[in-house]
Design an enzyme around this catalytic site. Structure first.
Site, PDB file in Angstrom:
ATOM      1  N   TYR A  89      -5.903   6.694   4.565  1.00  0.00           N
ATOM      2  CA  TYR A  89      -6.234   5.716   3.462  1.00  0.00           C
ATOM      3  C   TYR A  89      -5.420   4.366   3.638  1.00  0.00           C
ATOM      4  CZ  TYR A  89      -5.233   3.067  -0.736  1.00  0.00           C
ATOM      5  OH  TYR A  89      -5.128   1.933  -1.434  1.00  0.00           O
ATOM      6  N   GLU A 121       0.885  -1.058  -0.038  1.00  0.00           N
ATOM      7  CA  GLU A 121       0.094  -0.183  -0.032  1.00  0.00           C
ATOM      8  C   GLU A 121       0.878   1.138   0.035  1.00  0.00           C
ATOM      9  OE1 GLU A 121      -3.084   0.347  -0.673  1.00  0.00           O
ATOM     10  OE2 GLU A 121      -3.567  -1.790  -0.660  1.00  0.00           O
ATOM     11  N   ASP A 165      -9.429   5.803  -2.582  1.00  0.00           N
ATOM     12  CA  ASP A 165      -8.511   6.165  -3.497  1.00  0.00           C
ATOM     13  C   ASP A 165      -9.119   7.148  -4.563  1.00  0.00           C
ATOM     14  OD1 ASP A 165      -9.337   4.294  -5.117  1.00  0.00           O
ATOM     15  OD2 ASP A 165      -6.953   3.575  -5.422  1.00  0.00           O
TER      16      ASP A 165
END
Length: 291
Positions: free
Chosen positions: A118, A35, A136
């Site tokens: 996020y 990520e 996103d």
């Protein structure tokens, strides 16, 4: 109008990309590393470097035991190398305070250095199968079109965007986590910013944008990130010299990478401030911890 969670999740099961951080045996650490690497960097560039990192540093304590210089060097050409230092800092805390296991709770993840809203929710959803709105650029675009009938998403609003996605998620953890991944994949593969492949869309019949006649996006113009000639390019060129060299180098070596001395010196200074380079007592330059 909107998103049929079952239809979209079944589509994801059939066509979702076979990525190594989606494998059942991938650890939460592997998901976290992926990520961070995937922020502003395409999958094709991330995958080989992610595989190298996981072979070299399969647990957070292994990364934490390496120097910052080694980590920056291994980051290679992924760009935005401060992400490498953030991962290194997070690994140290995970190793020291969480038994070398990435936490599963969003608030605990948010307390780690360099982990934002996020990333914390992405790890909770994709590593631990939890219900967490993961937003996103791709997800925002899918929601803007399928739910709101707009050609694209407007400026980000964390509160509004989270609420939009939260409303779409099933109440149970596992189906919600699956839908989070499916929304992202739809935006990446089908509901793209330019030339969306609407004929291949599993939720085409329920899409508000399609029912509205696919109106063009009429919101504020988006900033197009250029690269050539920017400080980002110059910083990358300076770092490349150190990544390709063992040990410190003289400033004269760095001066060769860019013609404009004012910009070059400004970028060199910013790398020192960010901790991506260090200056030795005798005026040489090195990656952090490598002198």
């Amino acid at each position: 109008m909107g998103v049929d969670a079952v239809v979209l999740s079944e589509w994801f099961d059939e066509v979702g990309r076979d990525l190594p951080w989606r494998e059942p045996d991938c650890t939460a650490w592997g998901v976290l590393v992926s990520e961070i690497m995937l922020q502003q960097t395409p999958v094709a560039r991330v995958q080989p470097i992610w595989l190298d990192w996981m072979a070299r540093w399969p647990v957070p304590s292994a990364l934490a035991a390496s120097s910052q210089g080694e980590v920056v060097r291994a980051w290679g050409k992924l760009g935005y190398p401060r992400r490498a230092l953030r991962l290194h800092a997070a690994a140290a805390v995970i190793a020291a305070e969480h038994g070398d296991v990435v936490p599963s709770d969003v608030d605990t993840l948010l307390a780690l250095p360099g982990i934002g809203a996020y990333t914390a929710r992405a790890v909770a959803a994709f590593a631990y199968g939890k219900r967490a709105p993961v937003v996103d650029t791709n997800v925002r675009r899918v929601v803007a079109r399928a739910v709101h009938g707009a050609g694209d998403a407007g400026p980000p609003s964390n509160t509004r965007d989270m609420a939009d996605v939260e409303a779409l998620l099933p109440l149970e953890d596992a189906p919600a986590a699956k839908l989070s991944a499916a929304l992202m994949e739809l935006g990446a593969l089908v509901c793209t910013a330019r030339a969306p492949r609407c004929a291949d869309c599993p939720i085409y019949d329920d899409c508000a944008w399609q029912h509205a006649g696919k109106p063009a996006y009429a919101g504020p113009a988006k900033q197009v990130q250029k690269f050539a000639g920017t400080d980002r390019q110059v910083r990358g060129l300076l770092l490349d010299v150190l990544r390709g060299t063992e040990g410190p180098v003289e400033k004269a070596r760095l001066d060769l990478v860019w013609h404009e001395s004012g910009q070059r010196d400004r970028c060199l200074d910013s790398l020192l401030v960010d901790g991506l380079l260090e200056q030795t007592r005798d005026g040489l330059f090195a990656l952090p911890g490598e002198h």
